[in-house]
Design an enzyme around this catalytic site. Structure first.
Site, PDB file in Angstrom:
ATOM      1  N   GLY A  12       0.857  -1.193   0.000  1.00 29.93           N
ATOM      2  CA  GLY A  12       0.000   0.000   0.000  1.00 29.93           C
ATOM      3  C   GLY A  12       0.887   1.236   0.000  1.00 29.93           C
ATOM      4  O   GLY A  12       0.597   2.236   0.667  1.00 29.93           O
ATOM      5  N   SER A  14       1.548   3.596  -2.009  1.00 35.15           N
ATOM      6  CA  SER A  14       1.202   4.928  -2.490  1.00 35.15           C
ATOM      7  C   SER A  14       0.117   5.589  -1.638  1.00 35.15           C
ATOM      8  O   SER A  14      -0.339   6.683  -1.926  1.00 35.15           O
ATOM      9  CB  SER A  14       0.795   4.877  -3.965  1.00 35.15           C
ATOM     10  N   HIS A 179      -0.801   3.157  17.143  1.00 34.93           N
ATOM     11  CA  HIS A 179       0.338   4.078  17.163  1.00 34.93           C
ATOM     12  C   HIS A 179       0.368   4.936  18.437  1.00 34.93           C
ATOM     13  O   HIS A 179       1.399   5.482  18.777  1.00 34.93           O
ATOM     14  CB  HIS A 179       0.417   4.909  15.882  1.00 34.93           C
ATOM     15  N   GLY A 182       3.052   4.121  20.788  1.00 35.11           N
ATOM     16  CA  GLY A 182       4.413   4.544  20.447  1.00 35.11           C
ATOM     17  C   GLY A 182       4.678   5.995  20.825  1.00 35.11           C
ATOM     18  O   GLY A 182       5.766   6.512  20.605  1.00 35.11           O
ATOM     19  N   HIS A 241      -7.084   3.486  20.817  1.00 33.55           N
ATOM     20  CA  HIS A 241      -6.094   4.395  21.404  1.00 33.55           C
ATOM     21  C   HIS A 241      -6.378   4.685  22.887  1.00 33.55           C
ATOM     22  O   HIS A 241      -5.508   4.522  23.738  1.00 33.55           O
ATOM     23  CB  HIS A 241      -6.046   5.729  20.641  1.00 33.55           C
ATOM     24  N   LYS A 337     -13.900  14.904  16.845  1.00 36.49           N
ATOM     25  CA  LYS A 337     -13.298  15.595  15.699  1.00 36.49           C
ATOM     26  C   LYS A 337     -13.982  16.943  15.559  1.00 36.49           C
ATOM     27  O   LYS A 337     -15.086  17.136  16.059  1.00 36.49           O
ATOM     28  CB  LYS A 337     -13.506  14.766  14.436  1.00 36.49           C
ATOM     29  N   ARG A 347      -5.910  12.867  32.362  1.00 40.34           N
ATOM     30  CA  ARG A 347      -6.041  13.714  33.558  1.00 40.34           C
ATOM     31  C   ARG A 347      -6.453  12.844  34.739  1.00 40.34           C
ATOM     32  O   ARG A 347      -7.408  12.066  34.639  1.00 40.34           O
ATOM     33  CB  ARG A 347      -7.084  14.819  33.338  1.00 40.34           C
ATOM     34  N   GLN A 378      -0.070  15.194  23.572  1.00 40.88           N
ATOM     35  CA  GLN A 378       0.223  16.087  22.455  1.00 40.88           C
ATOM     36  C   GLN A 378      -0.781  17.207  22.413  1.00 40.88           C
ATOM     37  O   GLN A 378      -1.886  17.025  22.948  1.00 40.88           O
ATOM     38  CB  GLN A 378       0.198  15.322  21.126  1.00 40.88           C
TER      39      GLN A 378
END
Ligand code: BG6
Length: 489
Positions: A12, A14, A179, A182, A241, A337, A347, A378
């Site tokens: 995959g 591209s 992810h 990580g 996540h 979103k 928290r 983040q």
């Protein structure tokens, strides 16, 4: 002695993820001299492309993030010379056999190890695994496969996917990536907790009142509506996540830091969780909004999303762990979103100090006096602890101040991207940060009934304006559990 070599095939090649994350992460590892001495990278996709065209495509997204002052052009050229392309269908064993031949040419005289990164839509996972394992496995070294979520849509489809993958691969060969595991601050969670006496003894219902896991993005599903509409925010962010972070946060002390010991504890805590019920979930969807001269689209304005879509782009949920350590402590999740800010944080709100001598300084609102530990994953990684402090002066006025560890002020080295750490771990065979099938299974069991109910009852999401703080329902849910969202107070 025969030296090993590793071939990394990005299936995959591209796609967006490959261009934005995987190739740049491989380059960063190469730049930092973390890749093995002998390695080859192959891009695999359907479209016709030469090696040179692949290199051009990759070079457009490679950045010298590690040392911005240095011109890393030479390194880039060196890296690109190790990248090749193979065009093939995802369902064709013949095409994978052809890849095998090409890989073999590069592996002559070395012990060949092979890593496949599947950066492809879920409906072709199994085909690719079948073709790759049958026709392009390493003959004398190891073969590992990294797979990206979604791992199914519910318990049943995920179980089916696991069964199919296991026809061709052993559990040890499958590296299910999340992810978020990580990310620097998520890795640090265990360090913070298990190596600091000031935190470790507090880590239970005795001192912690509630835990909040918050994810927000300040953009919508632009361009990804087609994928997103089939999943929604609960499957996209919470079931993986946020739940992974929760498991790391709440697990018992593992016997060692070995992968199996950690994953055993994670799965135990996931299995101790109470099944989520509809009453403890609220869902929202963003609507269009005009601010000054700018107007922001609604979720359903995306041409790939049906106009009557009920897919949540926001959700809040209250979860509980029915074990001795966490009995009665709400773990609140919130993910959305098109909100007002981009942020991910954990928290931890502590209990009141019993018999607080200074309670009159806080008026009637003792909640204002509780400590709060925040791990900002983040942006701008930070760990800060809200404490009560005397405002300097002759009087006795208290305020809440922060003990603040802001990473960019404390550390000069740039933080690696999550994909760098995870790719390196997969290359080194370190499974600690990858999801084992029983963890996945436990995670789906928790969310599947509520997801089914939401869909069957066609629960309409509460609309919230693009760029706002999300639906008001999230406050009611928190209040029901005697919690205030820390990010809003
Ligand atoms: C992905 C989700 O797993 O994570 C996306 O599918 C989301 O919807 C992304 O935008 C967020 O990742 P990050 O690392 O940018 O916070």
């Amino acid at each position: 002695k025969v030296e090993p070599t590793i071939s990394i095939t990005v299936v995959g090649a591209s796609g967006d993820l490959a261009k934005k994350k995987i190739f740049p992460a491989l380059f960063a590892l190469f730049y930092e001299a973390c890749l093995p001495k002998h390695f080859t990278i192959f891009g695999y996709a359907r479209s016709k492309m030469s090696d040179e065209e692949l290199r051009n495509m990759i070079s457009r997204t490679l950045t010298c993030r590690i040392d911005k002052r240095e011109n890393c052009g030479d390194k880039m050229d060196e890296f690109l010379q190790r990248c090749f392309y193979h065009a093939g269908q995802y369902t064709s064993e013949e095409d994978f056999l052809e890849l095998h031949r090409k890989l073999k040419e590069k592996e002559i005289g070395r012990l060949p190890n092979r890593l496949f990164y599947l950066s492809i839509p879920p409906n072709i996972f199994v085909d690719v695994v079948r073709c790759a394992s049958r026709r392009a496995s390493s003959e004398s070294g190891w073969t590992r496969v990294i797979v990206e979520k979604p791992f199914g849509r519910d318990s049943e489809s995920s179980g089916e996917l696991t069964r199919c993958l296991k026809q061709y691969l052993t559990e040890d060969q499958i590296f299910r990536i999340d992810h978020y595991l990580g990310k620097e601050l998520v890795e640090n969670l265990s360090v913070l907790r298990f190596s600091n006496l000031v935190f470790e003894p507090l880590w239970s219902r005795n001192c912690i009142r509630n835990v909040q896991l918050i994810f927000s993005e300040d953009f919508g599903t632009e361009g990804r509506g087609g994928y997103f509409d089939n999943y929604g925010i609960i499957r996209d962010i919470m079931q993986n996540h946020l739940l992974q972070i929760l498991a790391l946060f709440a697990m018992e002390t593992p016997v060692t830091l070995e992968a199996e010991d950690i994953r055993n504890e994670k799965v135990k805590v996931l299995r101790s969780m109470r099944q989520l019920v509809l009453d403890d979930v609220i869902v929202g969807q963003y609507k269009g909004h005009t601010k000054g001269a700018k107007s922001y689209p609604a979720y359903i304005d995306d041409p790939t999303v049906p106009k009557d879509s009920l897919t949540p782009t926001f959700a809040a949920a209250a979860l509980f762990i029915d074990n001795a350590r966490w009995d009665g402590v709400p773990f609140l999740m919130k993910a959305g979103k098109a909100l007002h800010t981009k942020r991910a944080e954990i928290r931890v709100q502590f209990r009141h100090v019993p018999g607080n001598l200074y309670k009159r300084n806080f008026g009637t609102d003792l909640d204002k006096a509780t400590n709060e530990l925040v791990l900002r994953v983040q942006p701008d990684e930070a760990i800060y602890l809200k404490i009560n402090n005397k405002v300097p002066g002759l009087g006795m006025r208290l305020d809440r101040s922060d003990l603040n560890l802001l990473y960019k002020a404390r550390y000069t080295k740039e933080i690696p991207d999550a994909y760098e750490r995870l790719l390196l771990d997969a290359i080194e065979g370190e499974r600690r940060l990858f999801i084992r099938s029983d963890e996945l299974d436990a995670a789906w069991k928790l969310f599947t009934p509520v997801l089914t109910e939401l869909e069957e009852k066609k629960i309409a999401p509460e609309l919230y304006p693009y760029g706002s703080r999300g639906p008001i329902g999230a406050h009611y849910l928190a209040a029901k559990h005697n919690v205030r969202w820390g990010d809003l107070s």
